[in-house]
Motif scaffolding. Sequence first.
Motif, mmCIF file in Angstrom:
data_model
loop_
_atom_site.group_PDB
_atom_site.id
_atom_site.type_symbol
_atom_site.label_atom_id
_atom_site.label_comp_id
_atom_site.label_asym_id
_atom_site.label_seq_id
_atom_site.Cartn_x
_atom_site.Cartn_y
_atom_site.Cartn_z
ATOM 1 N N ARG A 1 0.893 -1.383 0.023
ATOM 2 C CA ARG A 1 -0.096 -0.068 -0.015
ATOM 3 C C ARG A 1 0.525 1.283 -0.029
ATOM 4 O O ARG A 1 0.429 2.264 -0.542
ATOM 5 C CB ARG A 1 -0.900 0.162 1.430
ATOM 6 C CG ARG A 1 -1.884 1.156 1.286
ATOM 7 C CD ARG A 1 -2.655 0.857 2.470
ATOM 8 N NE ARG A 1 -3.506 -0.142 2.495
ATOM 9 C CZ ARG A 1 -4.303 -0.579 3.646
ATOM 10 N NH1 ARG A 1 -4.275 -0.250 4.800
ATOM 11 N NH2 ARG A 1 -4.824 -1.808 3.436
ATOM 12 N N GLU B 1 3.920 1.544 -1.154
ATOM 13 C CA GLU B 1 4.609 1.684 -2.395
ATOM 14 C C GLU B 1 3.808 2.097 -3.440
ATOM 15 O O GLU B 1 4.017 3.007 -4.256
ATOM 16 C CB GLU B 1 5.205 0.350 -2.771
ATOM 17 C CG GLU B 1 6.345 -0.261 -2.014
ATOM 18 C CD GLU B 1 7.781 0.569 -2.102
ATOM 19 O OE1 GLU B 1 7.669 1.037 -3.543
ATOM 20 O OE2 GLU B 1 8.309 0.800 -1.255
ATOM 21 N N LEU B 2 2.433 1.583 -3.551
ATOM 22 C CA LEU B 2 1.328 2.188 -4.642
ATOM 23 C C LEU B 2 1.081 3.748 -4.278
ATOM 24 O O LEU B 2 1.050 4.470 -5.252
ATOM 25 C CB LEU B 2 0.058 1.405 -4.299
ATOM 26 C CG LEU B 2 0.144 0.057 -4.995
ATOM 27 C CD1 LEU B 2 -1.133 -0.666 -4.534
ATOM 28 C CD2 LEU B 2 0.374 0.000 -6.413
ATOM 29 N N GLN B 3 1.087 3.978 -3.144
ATOM 30 C CA GLN B 3 0.625 5.480 -2.713
ATOM 31 C C GLN B 3 1.947 6.484 -3.186
ATOM 32 O O GLN B 3 1.772 7.403 -3.822
ATOM 33 C CB GLN B 3 0.655 5.659 -1.086
ATOM 34 C CG GLN B 3 -0.756 5.150 -0.547
ATOM 35 C CD GLN B 3 -0.875 5.311 0.890
ATOM 36 O OE1 GLN B 3 0.142 5.911 1.592
ATOM 37 N NE2 GLN B 3 -2.146 4.767 1.438
#
Length: 202
Positions: A162, A164-166
């Motif tokens: 999460r 890393e995606l942000q």
Amino acid sequence: MAAERDGARERLPAGATAAGRPRTPRLDQPRPPRRRFLPEWDPEAFGRLSESVARFLGTGRFIVWMTFVIILWVLWNVSAPKELRFDEYPFIFLTLALSLQASYAAPLILLAQNRQDDRDRVNLEQDRKQNERSIADTEYLTREIAALRIGLGEVATRDWIRSELQDMVKEMEARQNGHKDQHGSFPAMRAERPPGRDADDR
């Protein structure tokens, strides 16, 4: 001489040498049962009998019945007519009976205790083996859990993915905003320049 001996040995009949030797029992055949003059008994059945007797001797019922018999014995030999008394005042026969009972009860109780000790020893040995197996299983599970923890340390978790995606979304938004700013500056530059071809393009 040696040749004569060999010839004499060869000429002997097959059973002559065997008859001269003492007969030994064959190893491939069971021995015949020996005669026993003493009576045989099953030690397991005798042990069970001793345990049952020892259990009965250790109950309150036996004490009550023995007390009742002794009181009845004493009262009969004190208050009955003299012709019907079978054990006079010192009660020697009663003492002999109680001594005989004690002399038989003590070995039976010891035998029952020995059998119980043997059972306890077997149970303790089985418990010890079970504890060793339990300890071995616990150590194995501990090693497996430690290996799983080490393996999970290298696996991407949900929170890490999460984050890393942000970060990627923020980076893409920053790039998109910068791209829009660059596109917004192009029309102003085109308005300042003349519509003809530039000299550098030639």
